[in-house]
Design a protein around this motif. Structure first.
Motif, PDB file in Angstrom:
ATOM      1  N   HIS A  29      55.902  27.804 -34.838  1.00 15.30           N
ATOM      2  CA  HIS A  29      55.584  26.316 -35.027  1.00 15.30           C
ATOM      3  C   HIS A  29      55.190  25.509 -33.706  1.00 15.30           C
ATOM      4  CE1 HIS A  29      56.292  22.735 -38.285  1.00 15.30           C
ATOM      5  NE2 HIS A  29      55.365  22.454 -37.349  1.00 15.30           N
ATOM      6  N   HIS A  31      51.669  22.742 -32.599  1.00 20.74           N
ATOM      7  CA  HIS A  31      50.373  22.110 -33.023  1.00 20.74           C
ATOM      8  C   HIS A  31      49.414  22.048 -31.825  1.00 20.74           C
ATOM      9  CE1 HIS A  31      51.619  20.628 -37.057  1.00 20.74           C
ATOM     10  NE2 HIS A  31      53.156  20.896 -36.413  1.00 20.74           N
ATOM     11  N   PHE A 107      48.692  25.895 -34.880  1.00 23.36           N
ATOM     12  CA  PHE A 107      47.898  25.212 -35.864  1.00 23.36           C
ATOM     13  C   PHE A 107      47.499  23.785 -35.796  1.00 23.36           C
ATOM     14  CE2 PHE A 107      52.124  23.989 -37.593  1.00 23.36           C
ATOM     15  CZ  PHE A 107      53.108  25.359 -37.540  1.00 23.36           C
ATOM     16  N   LYS A 179      48.818  27.086 -42.597  1.00 24.68           N
ATOM     17  CA  LYS A 179      49.853  26.037 -42.487  1.00 24.68           C
ATOM     18  C   LYS A 179      49.424  24.965 -43.554  1.00 24.68           C
ATOM     19  CE  LYS A 179      52.693  22.807 -41.375  1.00 24.68           C
ATOM     20  NZ  LYS A 179      52.675  21.769 -39.981  1.00 24.68           N
ATOM     21  N   ASP A 307      57.970  23.031 -33.189  1.00 17.98           N
ATOM     22  CA  ASP A 307      57.129  21.896 -33.582  1.00 17.98           C
ATOM     23  C   ASP A 307      56.558  20.963 -32.377  1.00 17.98           C
ATOM     24  OD1 ASP A 307      55.693  20.244 -35.662  1.00 17.98           O
ATOM     25  OD2 ASP A 307      57.458  19.557 -36.481  1.00 17.98           O
ATOM     26  N   PHE A 310      55.251  17.285 -31.853  1.00 17.03           N
ATOM     27  CA  PHE A 310      55.985  16.369 -32.692  1.00 17.03           C
ATOM     28  C   PHE A 310      57.519  16.248 -31.824  1.00 17.03           C
ATOM     29  CE2 PHE A 310      53.034  16.940 -35.641  1.00 17.03           C
ATOM     30  CZ  PHE A 310      52.134  15.721 -35.486  1.00 17.03           C
TER      31      PHE A 310
HETATM   32 ZN   LIG Z   1      54.607  20.383 -37.463  1.00 22.45          ZN
END
Ligand SMILES: [Zn+2]
Length: 501
Positions: A29, A31, A107, A179, A307, A310
């Motif tokens: 995960h 970005h 993603f 996603k 993630d 974030f």
């Molecule tokens: Zn995320």
């Protein structure tokens, strides 16, 4: 790869104090792109992993003092071939770091350019192009796996707008998963609706995993209903066979028994980002207690993710917990969670559709020491550094599903389930877009095999599972009929390069 060392004898698992193991880590995960103040590129990802390693070292010191670790993290090393690819050019060489994490699923954000001004153009079109640009070219293609993002609500603007963008992303751009973010794209209430269902059904038909953002158990239950409705629809037979759904952030409900009921669904998995502090033991203890061996083994259901950007260093909590005395699983459980499961779900080598087919070739020779294979790899890397060919992906062979082994100590070869010497390179010719798989693998009796295969058609390789019974029968027959035995690896390298050109 993270190198860990046993701090004491573990007789139940035949591990001795001082034994070192390699763990291959995949971040499921992550970005890239930009959204408001968030910006990230491949270089940012590698810097982040270097920072994670720094944080791991810091926490290791404290945990060793408290005698809390069973495995001490001692070093980080890049896998040989990807790392060598980075060293073929000066401008790539400086990015050859951050190898705590070996492979990253990338993603888009809800980017500044995710919504098109043209209402008839799909959301995330530009974002998906950018993800493909980063993930399907050397050198980053050896480390990054791109997933697409779409907005199912585009289906209400124009039928098939989201589904077509998904198809374009997978079949033309070579992205390898999807996603979906119900909260950001405002479809929490419509997860079970027709629009989301069309997109997820198509993902199942394409055989790609879907990762859903989930923030609470009610979203998790809606997604389970969606999967059930696809399963119960007789027209969705192909879709349900290919469907794998990953619940990002574990629904932020690691203590809720309903999460584990949902995980009994063979198509549903969870990903760990956002979990930290006390959530972490709750997740692993509940998973082990509540899933056990019902259907899939509990540790086959959990994927490590960060993630980023974030979130940042809280991913370290997961790694340190797995290495601690508190974790009641094995090194094999650890390796599945930290990387094996993500790769097994992605499963297939990179490919795009509508490429001209090539005449497949299959070569075999003897390579006693493995040094010949290094020379063959160097010849292939030089094709890439000369700029005639691009490398779209480097995919390692994996154990067949449900057979992931316990990692071996480095002193006994260090095999951890990832076949670092058996893999598929996807090459794309820059001048005409021709695409081919170079499938290199070790066989019995010190044999080295190299096949040149089409990425489309009946004789393509469609799984990374390293077992002949998993290879489709047409390809198997072809390999049997067309094998050319060569006197040396150098003859093989010459033949392969000649054929490719
Ligand atoms: Zn995320």
């Amino acid at each position: 790869m993270l190198i860990v060392r046993a701090v004491e004898d573990i007789p139940t698992h035949n591990i001795r104090k001082g034994d070192e193991f390699r763990l291959y880590i995949v971040d499921a995960h992550h970005h890239m792109g930009k959204e408001g103040s968030h910006r990230n590129t491949p270089a940012g990802a590698y810097d982040f992993y270097a920072q994670l390693w720094f944080e791991i070292q810091k926490q290791t010191k404290q945990m060793l003092d408290d005698d809390a670790l069973l495995f001490e993290p001692v070093n980080v090393v890049g896998p040989d071939l990807p790392s060598r690819c980075f060293r073929t050019r000066d401008s790539w060489n400086r990015l050859d770091h951050g190898w705590l994490v070996d492979r990253t699923v990338v993603f888009p954000y809800t980017d500044d350019y995710s919504v098109s001004e043209n209402r008839n153009e799909a959301s995330f079109k530009v974002s998906n192009d950018k993800i493909a640009g980063w993930t399907t070219r050397a050198p980053h293609s050896t480390r990054l796996i791109g997933f697409a993002r779409v907005d199912p609500m585009d289906e209400s603007v124009k039928e098939n707008l989201a589904v077509d963008e998904l198809e374009r992303s997978i079949l033309e751009l070579g992205l390898r998963g999807l996603k979906l973010h119900p909260l950001a794209q405002l479809f929490v209430e419509s997860i079970e609706g027709e629009q989301t269902r069309s997109v997820v059904t198509r993902a199942g038909e394409l055989g790609i995993p879907v990762i859903f953002d989930t923030r609470n158990i009610s979203t998790v239950l809606r997604i389970r209903n969606l999967v059930d409705s696809i399963r119960n629809d007789p027209e969705c037979g192909t879709a349900i066979r290919g469907l794998r759904v990953i619940l990002a952030h574990c629904g932020m409900s690691p203590g809720d028994s309903r999460l584990y009921d949902v995980l009994r669904d063979p198509a549903i998995f969870i990903e760990t980002s956002t979990l930290h502090d006390l959530d972490v033991p709750v997740l692993f203890e509940s998973a082990k207690d509540r899933l056990g061996r019902v259907g899939a083994y509990w540790s086959e259901k959990i994927l490590f993710g960060t993630d980023f950007s974030f979130l940042s260093i809280q991913a370290v909590d997961i790694v340190m917990y797995l290495l601690s005395r508190e974790f009641s699983g094995t090194l094999g459980d650890m390796q599945r969670i930290l990387g094996g499961n993500a790769l097994s779900l992605i499963q297939r080598p990179y490919s795009t559709a509508n490429k001209p087919q090539i005449n497949p070739q299959d070569y075999i020779t003897i390579d006693r020491t493995g040094s010949g294979q290094l020379r063959l790899e160097d010849s292939l890397l030089s094709l890439i550094s000369k700029n005639e060919w691009d490398l779209c992906s480097l995919d390692f062979m994996l154990p067949p599903n449900k057979t992931w082994p316990e990692p071996r100590p480095i002193s006994s070869g260090g095999f951890n389930g990832i076949y670092l010497d058996s893999y598929v390179l996807t090459l794309r010719k820059k001048s005409n877009g021709k695409e081919l798989h170079v499938w290199i693998r070790r066989g019995p009796d010190q044999s080295l095999h190299c096949s040149l295969l089409s990425t489309v058609g009946m004789s393509k390789l469609d799984t990374m599972e390293n077992a002949s019974q998993k290879i489709n029968p047409i390809l198997q027959q072809f390999l049997k009929d067309h094998q050319v035995i060569l006197p040396s690896v150098d003859a093989m390298a010459e033949m392969v390069i000649h054929q490719i050109k």
